[in-house]
Design a protein around this motif. Structure first.
Motif, mmCIF file in Angstrom:
data_model
loop_
_atom_site.group_PDB
_atom_site.id
_atom_site.type_symbol
_atom_site.label_atom_id
_atom_site.label_comp_id
_atom_site.label_asym_id
_atom_site.label_seq_id
_atom_site.Cartn_x
_atom_site.Cartn_y
_atom_site.Cartn_z
ATOM 1 N N PHE A 35 0.827 -1.208 0.000
ATOM 2 C CA PHE A 35 0.000 0.000 0.000
ATOM 3 C C PHE A 35 0.863 1.261 0.000
ATOM 4 C CE2 PHE A 35 -2.387 3.263 2.535
ATOM 5 C CZ PHE A 35 -3.321 3.579 1.557
ATOM 6 N N THR A 36 1.897 1.303 0.834
ATOM 7 C CA THR A 36 2.742 2.503 0.881
ATOM 8 C C THR A 36 3.475 2.696 -0.442
ATOM 9 O OG1 THR A 36 4.637 1.317 1.849
ATOM 10 C CG2 THR A 36 3.088 2.339 3.385
ATOM 11 N N GLU A 37 3.893 1.600 -1.056
ATOM 12 C CA GLU A 37 4.594 1.712 -2.331
ATOM 13 C C GLU A 37 3.639 2.141 -3.446
ATOM 14 O OE1 GLU A 37 6.685 -2.004 -2.837
ATOM 15 O OE2 GLU A 37 8.355 -1.282 -1.619
ATOM 16 N N MET B 297 0.991 4.066 -3.050
ATOM 17 C CA MET B 297 0.570 5.449 -2.847
ATOM 18 C C MET B 297 1.740 6.430 -2.720
ATOM 19 S SD MET B 297 -2.627 5.106 -3.099
ATOM 20 C CE MET B 297 -2.771 6.877 -3.043
ATOM 21 N N GLY B 298 2.944 5.929 -2.578
ATOM 22 C CA GLY B 298 4.095 6.809 -2.425
ATOM 23 C C GLY B 298 4.112 7.528 -1.084
ATOM 24 N N ILE B 299 3.780 6.794 -0.008
ATOM 25 C CA ILE B 299 3.747 7.369 1.337
ATOM 26 C C ILE B 299 4.690 6.581 2.241
ATOM 27 C CG2 ILE B 299 1.405 8.281 1.083
ATOM 28 C CD1 ILE B 299 0.343 5.846 2.569
ATOM 29 N N ASP B 300 4.968 7.123 3.428
ATOM 30 C CA ASP B 300 5.925 6.494 4.340
ATOM 31 C C ASP B 300 5.297 5.468 5.264
ATOM 32 O OD1 ASP B 300 8.050 8.016 3.336
ATOM 33 O OD2 ASP B 300 7.658 9.664 4.735
ATOM 34 N N PHE B 301 4.063 5.712 5.690
ATOM 35 C CA PHE B 301 3.433 4.849 6.680
ATOM 36 C C PHE B 301 2.054 4.384 6.208
ATOM 37 C CE2 PHE B 301 6.100 7.897 9.086
ATOM 38 C CZ PHE B 301 7.073 7.003 9.517
ATOM 39 N N PRO B 302 1.716 3.122 6.429
ATOM 40 C CA PRO B 302 0.449 2.570 5.909
ATOM 41 C C PRO B 302 -0.733 2.875 6.836
ATOM 42 C CG PRO B 302 1.668 0.835 7.014
ATOM 43 C CD PRO B 302 2.532 2.073 7.092
ATOM 44 N N ILE B 303 -0.878 4.143 7.167
ATOM 45 C CA ILE B 303 -1.933 4.548 8.101
ATOM 46 C C ILE B 303 -2.796 5.618 7.446
ATOM 47 C CG2 ILE B 303 -2.475 5.451 10.389
ATOM 48 C CD1 ILE B 303 0.400 4.618 11.239
ATOM 49 N N ALA C 274 -2.801 -7.701 6.398
ATOM 50 C CA ALA C 274 -3.177 -6.375 5.899
ATOM 51 C C ALA C 274 -1.942 -5.635 5.389
ATOM 52 C CB ALA C 274 -3.861 -5.565 6.988
ATOM 53 N N SER C 275 -2.170 -4.741 4.425
ATOM 54 C CA SER C 275 -1.095 -3.894 3.895
ATOM 55 C C SER C 275 -1.135 -2.498 4.504
ATOM 56 C CB SER C 275 -1.221 -3.768 2.369
ATOM 57 O OG SER C 275 -0.901 -4.979 1.749
ATOM 58 N N GLY C 276 -2.118 -2.260 5.368
ATOM 59 C CA GLY C 276 -2.250 -0.966 6.008
ATOM 60 C C GLY C 276 -3.482 -0.957 6.882
#
Length: 332
Positions: A9-11, A13-19, A192-194
């Motif tokens: 999920f983070t990869e 969306m290009g984000i650091d944390f899956p929250i 889960a991925s996030g």
């Protein structure tokens, strides 16, 4: 402190944390969305939080001024939401990166979002629905389990996430009952991925709701959360206030009959939604005797009001500690 948690999920969306800071009716606002994204997660909000459309477009413009990082939007895709096409069009014009769909067929949102390179995750509560949206081209699902605030699913996350994992090829985001980093670690262990976190952010400094609502989040326990069909016609989790106790948690018999009858359903469902929205609007911004506050069972672990960035920092620290503790158990 972890600088990054890598998941599909983070990869994606290009984000650091899956929250995900979950889209909460009347709670999520420009500050929560932008601060969540700036903290390394992704902030989201329901399109219907802003009415009329001019206010909605202005809110998206404000969010984009506050952060250039990915942001997300929740769209209700059933027929009762006559605004959905405009909501989608305006969001795409403002470069929304993530769409979360609820209560209907996400086909149009998936097709249009993909033209812009945006991703679409669909709320699901069971495997059948999850398989349908996967076949439609959804990029992932939000697995809404028991314990969630608002429209909660009936299945425990301990079962729902691994069950979906057996048949899905797309990322799964866990939602429901998450307000501590150990819960994030548990969801990741389940596959889960996030995670999508809602209730915890009601007790944030950026949440523009009445102080009494925030205080209720802090003071409540999981046993104070009840399911009611009075808000929208479908089961929703709320704090068991005196008003909720007085009105009961079931629809009146006559309304239920009209809601279930094929000839009157299309008229009654939007009416119930409208009545529920009005009750929530009054309760969120001012304490009245008609107090209906949505919240999930995770209220039991919310003990203080923090900024959105502080909440992210705390969740990540707790997650890291939980993972380290599990590693120390080892396998012999």
């Amino acid at each position: 402190m972890l600088k990054q948690i890598k998941t599909p999920f983070t990869e994606m969306m290009g984000i650091d944390f899956p929250i995900i800071a979950a889209p909460m009716f009347l709670v999520s606002n420009a500050d929560i969305v932008s601060e969540a994204s700036e903290a390394g997660g992704i902030g989201t909000f329901p399109a219907l939080n802003y009415r009329p459309l001019e206010n909605y477009a202005a809110a998206l413009k404000e969010m984009r001024e506050k952060t250039k990082k990915p942001i997300g939007l929740n769209i209700i895709v059933n027929k009762s939401n006559t605004r959905q096409n405009d909501d989608l069009r305006i969001a795409l014009d403002h470069g929304v990166n993530l769409f979360i769909t609820s209560l209907g067929n996400p086909k149009t949102v998936i097709q249009e979002a993909h033209k812009n390179g945006a991703k679409v995750f669909c709320d699901v509560t069971n495997l059948d629905h999850a398989l349908k949206v996967q076949d439609l081209g959804a990029d992932g699902v939000i697995a809404v389990g028991a314990g969630a605030g608002g429209h909660a699913g009936p299945i425990s996350p301990l079962v729902l996430i691994p069950w979906l994992k057996t048949r899905l090829n797309i990322p799964i985001i866990a939602a429901g009952g998450i307000s501590h980093g150990s819960m994030i670690a548990a969801c990741m262990a389940l596959g889960a991925s996030g995670v999508s976190v809602g209730t915890r952010f009601i007790a944030s400094k950026e949440a523009n709701v009445d102080q009494a609502y925030k205080d209720a989040i802090i003071k409540s326990t999981p046993e104070d959360i009840v399911m009611t069909t009075r808000v929208s016609g479908t089961p929703a989790a709320v704090i068991n206030t005196p008003y909720v106790q007085k009105m009961g948690t079931d629809l009146p018999w006559a309304m239920k009959v009209l809601k279930d009858h094929k000839l009157t359903k299309k008229y009654m469902v939007p009416l119930i939604h409208l009545m529920g929205m009005k009750s929530l609007e009054e309760a969120a911004v001012k304490p009245t005797w008609k107090t209906v506050w949505t919240a999930g069972q995770s209220v039991g672990l919310v003990e203080e009001i923090l900024t959105v960035r502080e909440i992210y920092k705390k969740l990540i620290s707790e997650y890291e500690e939980s993972v380290n503790n599990l590693n120390q158990l080892g396998i012999k």
